[in-house]
Design an enzyme around this catalytic site. Structure first.
Site, PDB file in Angstrom:
ATOM      1  N   ASP A  13       5.750  11.360  16.516  1.00 51.26           N
ATOM      2  CA  ASP A  13       4.797  10.397  15.946  1.00 51.26           C
ATOM      3  C   ASP A  13       4.502  10.656  14.474  1.00 51.26           C
ATOM      4  O   ASP A  13       3.391  10.406  13.996  1.00 51.26           O
ATOM      5  CB  ASP A  13       3.480  10.391  16.756  1.00 51.26           C
ATOM      6  CG  ASP A  13       3.727  10.096  18.222  1.00 51.26           C
ATOM      7  OD1 ASP A  13       4.646   9.300  18.507  1.00 51.26           O
ATOM      8  OD2 ASP A  13       3.023  10.662  19.076  1.00 51.26           O
ATOM      9  N   LYS A  16       8.479   8.014  12.069  1.00 52.85           N
ATOM     10  CA  LYS A  16       9.939   7.848  11.968  1.00 52.85           C
ATOM     11  C   LYS A  16      10.315   6.364  11.932  1.00 52.85           C
ATOM     12  O   LYS A  16      11.264   5.971  11.255  1.00 52.85           O
ATOM     13  CB  LYS A  16      10.634   8.550  13.157  1.00 52.85           C
ATOM     14  CG  LYS A  16      10.378  10.056  13.194  1.00 52.85           C
ATOM     15  CD  LYS A  16      11.000  10.713  14.411  1.00 52.85           C
ATOM     16  CE  LYS A  16      10.321  10.352  15.707  1.00 52.85           C
ATOM     17  NZ  LYS A  16       8.955  10.865  15.875  1.00 52.85           N
ATOM     18  N   GLY A  40       8.006   6.125  20.991  1.00 57.49           N
ATOM     19  CA  GLY A  40       7.287   4.921  20.583  1.00 57.49           C
ATOM     20  C   GLY A  40       7.275   4.911  19.067  1.00 57.49           C
ATOM     21  O   GLY A  40       6.571   5.696  18.456  1.00 57.49           O
ATOM     22  N   HIS A  41       8.120   4.083  18.471  1.00 57.25           N
ATOM     23  CA  HIS A  41       8.234   4.041  17.013  1.00 57.25           C
ATOM     24  C   HIS A  41       7.647   2.727  16.500  1.00 57.25           C
ATOM     25  O   HIS A  41       8.071   1.655  16.929  1.00 57.25           O
ATOM     26  CB  HIS A  41       9.702   4.159  16.578  1.00 57.25           C
ATOM     27  CG  HIS A  41      10.310   5.481  16.926  1.00 57.25           C
ATOM     28  ND1 HIS A  41      11.530   5.883  16.472  1.00 57.25           N
ATOM     29  CD2 HIS A  41       9.852   6.510  17.672  1.00 57.25           C
ATOM     30  CE1 HIS A  41      11.801   7.101  16.930  1.00 57.25           C
ATOM     31  NE2 HIS A  41      10.794   7.485  17.672  1.00 57.25           N
ATOM     32  N   GLN A 229      11.110  11.844  19.181  1.00 56.46           N
ATOM     33  CA  GLN A 229      10.271  13.050  19.300  1.00 56.46           C
ATOM     34  C   GLN A 229      10.278  13.865  17.993  1.00 56.46           C
ATOM     35  O   GLN A 229      10.318  13.286  16.939  1.00 56.46           O
ATOM     36  CB  GLN A 229      10.709  13.907  20.507  1.00 56.46           C
ATOM     37  CG  GLN A 229      10.501  13.220  21.859  1.00 56.46           C
ATOM     38  CD  GLN A 229      11.505  12.131  22.176  1.00 56.46           C
ATOM     39  OE1 GLN A 229      12.694  12.353  22.098  1.00 56.46           O
ATOM     40  NE2 GLN A 229      11.043  10.962  22.544  1.00 56.46           N
ATOM     41  N   THR A 320       3.394   4.776  23.364  1.00 58.95           N
ATOM     42  CA  THR A 320       4.018   4.626  24.674  1.00 58.95           C
ATOM     43  C   THR A 320       2.987   4.685  25.794  1.00 58.95           C
ATOM     44  O   THR A 320       2.996   3.865  26.698  1.00 58.95           O
ATOM     45  CB  THR A 320       5.092   5.726  24.852  1.00 58.95           C
ATOM     46  OG1 THR A 320       6.066   5.551  23.837  1.00 58.95           O
ATOM     47  CG2 THR A 320       5.764   5.654  26.211  1.00 58.95           C
TER      48      THR A 320
HETATM   49  P1  GDP Z   1       7.094   7.624  15.198  1.00 57.43           P
HETATM   50  O1  GDP Z   1       7.093   7.825  16.668  1.00 57.43           O
HETATM   51  O2  GDP Z   1       7.472   8.847  14.444  1.00 57.43           O
HETATM   52  O3  GDP Z   1       7.877   6.416  14.755  1.00 57.43           O
HETATM   53  O4  GDP Z   1       5.558   7.346  14.775  1.00 57.43           O
HETATM   54  P2  GDP Z   1       4.536   6.376  15.541  1.00 57.43           P
HETATM   55  O5  GDP Z   1       4.915   4.971  15.278  1.00 57.43           O
HETATM   56  O6  GDP Z   1       4.354   6.810  16.952  1.00 57.43           O
HETATM   57  O7  GDP Z   1       3.185   6.755  14.798  1.00 57.43           O
HETATM   58  C1  GDP Z   1       3.075   6.662  13.410  1.00 57.43           C
HETATM   59  C2  GDP Z   1       1.939   5.667  13.058  1.00 57.43           C
HETATM   60  O8  GDP Z   1       1.586   5.831  11.707  1.00 57.43           O
HETATM   61  C3  GDP Z   1       2.322   4.221  13.207  1.00 57.43           C
HETATM   62  O9  GDP Z   1       1.192   3.495  13.619  1.00 57.43           O
HETATM   63  C4  GDP Z   1       2.715   3.791  11.787  1.00 57.43           C
HETATM   64  O10 GDP Z   1       2.518   2.416  11.547  1.00 57.43           O
HETATM   65  C5  GDP Z   1       1.752   4.611  10.991  1.00 57.43           C
HETATM   66  N1  GDP Z   1       2.189   5.029   9.643  1.00 57.43           N
HETATM   67  C6  GDP Z   1       3.429   5.428   9.227  1.00 57.43           C
HETATM   68  N2  GDP Z   1       3.374   5.843   7.953  1.00 57.43           N
HETATM   69  C7  GDP Z   1       2.088   5.707   7.547  1.00 57.43           C
HETATM   70  C8  GDP Z   1       1.382   6.025   6.348  1.00 57.43           C
HETATM   71  O11 GDP Z   1       1.940   6.530   5.363  1.00 57.43           O
HETATM   72  N3  GDP Z   1       0.026   5.765   6.336  1.00 57.43           N
HETATM   73  C9  GDP Z   1      -0.633   5.240   7.416  1.00 57.43           C
HETATM   74  N4  GDP Z   1      -1.946   5.026   7.327  1.00 57.43           N
HETATM   75  N5  GDP Z   1       0.014   4.949   8.558  1.00 57.43           N
HETATM   76  C10 GDP Z   1       1.332   5.187   8.627  1.00 57.43           C
HETATM   77  P1  IMO Z   2       8.235   9.686  19.359  1.00 65.64           P
HETATM   78  O1  IMO Z   2       9.712   9.413  19.261  1.00 65.64           O
HETATM   79  C1  IMO Z   2       5.095  12.347  20.795  1.00 65.64           C
HETATM   80  C2  IMO Z   2       5.901  14.466  24.542  1.00 65.64           C
HETATM   81  C3  IMO Z   2       5.073  14.109  25.755  1.00 65.64           C
HETATM   82  C4  IMO Z   2       5.029  15.454  26.443  1.00 65.64           C
HETATM   83  C5  IMO Z   2       6.436  16.009  26.201  1.00 65.64           C
HETATM   84  C6  IMO Z   2       7.406  15.789  27.346  1.00 65.64           C
HETATM   85  O2  IMO Z   2       7.404   8.464  19.382  1.00 65.64           O
HETATM   86  O3  IMO Z   2       7.818  10.663  18.308  1.00 65.64           O
HETATM   87  P2  IMO Z   2       8.703  13.644  28.213  1.00 65.64           P
HETATM   88  O4  IMO Z   2       8.186  12.351  28.785  1.00 65.64           O
HETATM   89  O5  IMO Z   2       9.556  13.469  27.011  1.00 65.64           O
HETATM   90  O6  IMO Z   2       9.338  14.513  29.257  1.00 65.64           O
HETATM   91  O7  IMO Z   2       7.371  14.438  27.753  1.00 65.64           O
HETATM   92  O8  IMO Z   2       6.912  15.338  25.035  1.00 65.64           O
HETATM   93  N1  IMO Z   2       6.599  13.321  23.911  1.00 65.64           N
HETATM   94  C7  IMO Z   2       6.232  12.785  22.739  1.00 65.64           C
HETATM   95  N2  IMO Z   2       5.173  13.064  21.943  1.00 65.64           N
HETATM   96  N3  IMO Z   2       6.002  11.420  20.428  1.00 65.64           N
HETATM   97  C8  IMO Z   2       7.077  11.159  21.203  1.00 65.64           C
HETATM   98  O9  IMO Z   2       8.068  10.341  20.816  1.00 65.64           O
HETATM   99  C9  IMO Z   2       7.205  11.822  22.446  1.00 65.64           C
HETATM  100  N4  IMO Z   2       8.112  11.783  23.450  1.00 65.64           N
HETATM  101  C10 IMO Z   2       7.741  12.722  24.324  1.00 65.64           C
HETATM  102  O10 IMO Z   2       3.783  13.667  25.377  1.00 65.64           O
HETATM  103  O11 IMO Z   2       4.121  16.297  25.809  1.00 65.64           O
HETATM  104 MG    MG Z   3       5.811   7.685  18.312  1.00 68.36          MG
END
Ligand code: GDP
Ligand code: IMO
Ligand code: MG
Length: 448
Positions: A13, A16, A40-41, A229, A320
């Site tokens: 998170d 990415k 969850g991206h 991840q 997610t």
């Molecule tokens: P990922 O799993 O690595 O793709 O990240 P997630 O989407 O789960 O979580 C990142 C969150 O931060 C999302 O809601 C993005 O829209 C948000 N985000 C990404 N870059 C920035 C930033 O520079 N500033 C802020 N405020 N939000 C951001």
């Molecule tokens: P993105 O790609 C954050 C965490 C789960 C749990 C551990 C194992 O959005 O960054 P799993 O279901 O993979 O066997 O769970 O990994 N986890 C994540 N945490 N971002 C993710 O994906 C994750 N995918 C799995 O919360 O701790």
């Molecule tokens: Mg994510």
């Protein structure tokens, strides 16, 4: 040499999805090489929010060929639900390619994930309950089902297809385990019912993605490998056993897509300006909710309102599962370790804007473990569980930084924070995120 690996440097998170979207115009293919719909991206394009789980974020860009490679695990129904939702929103998903060697997630993998998580005799990992671990366990124990198996004819005289045989064989052992957990057995028909309706749609997408990607790279095309991840969730290099079940690190992109290391020119690490983690496991710099780690005897605990502030301001709720993410200060040792394991060439520092408003900001620059000072991550991860953070403190800033587009636009204290991180990690910071939108970014170096 036009392969770019993009991956998380913390516990997932990190942002990415946004970073992939930003590089989207410069690449021809975006590849998911690990994980499944545990990811969850988020991509924000003006007033539209997209949450990608099983599909690579590049699918939103019509010029890009999205690829799900052999290292990923695929829940077929989830795949088509996600594709249908995107189509409804006007996204052209017709270019998607799926590796015939990727493994599939079935009903019994999801049920096993749930059973193991709820087993009081076993440590809870806090998984996403999507069946990820059990599907990878089957892959490693050589009892998994690959996408090619869905379409392969049996060569012997058996009346059953390879798919039917594999399901029956898996269920024979898994149903014994389910019985021990007091759960109803799963039938082959139930498993097949979830898969068969989609086979005709899946067939044309299935190909030898390794060959496709190598050919693309050899002809000068640019390919982005989008990690799921993050480094600390890597099955080998993460905070085991509180990890996911795949290699989220740079090596995982090579084995997960069938690409030689000589094809990679850049390894882009995505680093949040503070830290979050979802699920159980050690988190030395945790600020909030801090429920998993009672404070160690000589550890001062920060005011929990700081963590709560970051949770709310950063909207740190899982894409997610919707779970509130655990929040902590930036951990320099984690970032340095991640830079080493992955060979990070460029860092995208995200969510710097979320820190705006704090009086003081901290970065962990050493650990104290059993009275000893550590300047780097301990080799034995069991020691990490007892790590007490030692912080460097930085004065915060109050100015809104969302409109900053170059480093000089940032308040002095924010610049200092960025520069300190860069120096401490020893890898250059090339982009700094100051908001979720595409244009809310500071470019320091061109790298793709
Ligand atoms: P990922 O799993 O690595 O793709 O990240 P997630 O989407 O789960 O979580 C990142 C969150 O931060 C999302 O809601 C993005 O829209 C948000 N985000 C990404 N870059 C920035 C930033 O520079 N500033 C802020 N405020 N939000 C951001
Ligand atoms: P993105 O790609 C954050 C965490 C789960 C749990 C551990 C194992 O959005 O960054 P799993 O279901 O993979 O066997 O769970 O990994 N986890 C994540 N945490 N971002 C993710 O994906 C994750 N995918 C799995 O919360 O701790
Ligand atoms: Mg994510």
């Amino acid at each position: 040499m036009s392969g770019i690996i993009l991956l998380g440097m913390q516990w997932g998170d990190e942002g990415k999805g946004k970073a992939t979207d930003l590089l989207g115009n410069k690449v021809d293919c975006v590849v998911k090489f690990n994980g499944g719909n545990n990811a969850g991206h988020t991509v924000v394009i003006k007033d539209k929010h997209y949450a990608l789980h099983l599909l690579p974020s590049g699918i939103l860009n019509p010029k890009i060929t999205p690829v799900i490679a052999n290292g990923a695990v695929i829940d077929i129904k989830v795949l088509f639900d996600e594709l249908d939702q995107l189509k409804k929103r006007g996204i052209d998903t017709s270019k998607l390619l799926v590796s015939g060697n990727a493994h599939i997630i079935t009903k019994y993998h999801r049920q096993m994930d749930l059973a193991l998580e709820n087993d009081p005799a076993k440590k809870k990992i806090g998984t996403t309950q999507r069946g990820i671990g059990p599907a990878y366990a089957d892959k490693i124990s050589r009892s998994g089902i690959r996408v090619y198996d869905l379409f392969s004819k049996n060569t012997d005289t058996s009346q059953n297809s390879i798919l039917q045989e594999k399901i029956a064989s898996s269920l024979a052992s898994k149903n014994k385990i389910f019985a021990n957990y007091g759960q109803k057995p799963i039938t082959s028909a139930e498993v097949l019912q979830e898969i068969e309706p989609y086979l005709d749609r899946l067939r044309p997408m299935v190909t030898d993605t390794s060959k496709f990607l190598n050919t693309a790279l050899n002809s000068g095309k640019k390919v982005l490998f989008e990690g799921g991840q993050g480094t600390c969730l890597d099955i080998d290099f993460g905070t085991y056993p509180y990890v996911t079940s795949s290699n989220c690190t740079a090596g995982g992109a090579l084995t997960g897509a069938g690409i030689p290391p000589t094809k990679i020119s850049h390894i882009v690490g995505i680093l949040k300006a503070y830290t979050t983690r979802v699920g159980e496991g050690p988190f030395p710099t945790e600020l909030y909710p801090f429920y998993n780690q009672p404070a160690k005897s000589d550890q001062t605990v920060d005011d929990p309102s700081i963590g709560k502030f970051l949770l709310e301001k950063g909207h740190e709720y899982g894409v997610t599962t919707g779970r509130a993410r655990r929040i902590g200060w930036a951990d320099g040792l984690v970032a340095k370790y991640s830079a080493m394991i992955n060979g990070i060439t460029d860092i995208v520092l995200t969510k710097l804007d979320v820190l705006t408003g704090l009086d003081t900001i901290k970065i962990c620059t050493a650990y104290k473990i059993d009275g000893k000072i550590y300047q780097t991550m301990p080799a034995n991860i069991n020691d990490f569980f007892n790590a007490k953070p030692i912080y460097s403190e930085f004065a915060g800033w109050k100015e809104n930084i969302k409109n900053a587009r170059k480093l000089a636009d940032l308040p002095y204290n924010a610049q200092k924070y960025v520069k300190f991180l860069e120096k401490f990690i020893g890898a250059r910071i090339s982009l700094v995120g100051v908001g979720p939108q595409r244009d809310e970014i500071i470019k320091l170096h061109n790298f793709v």
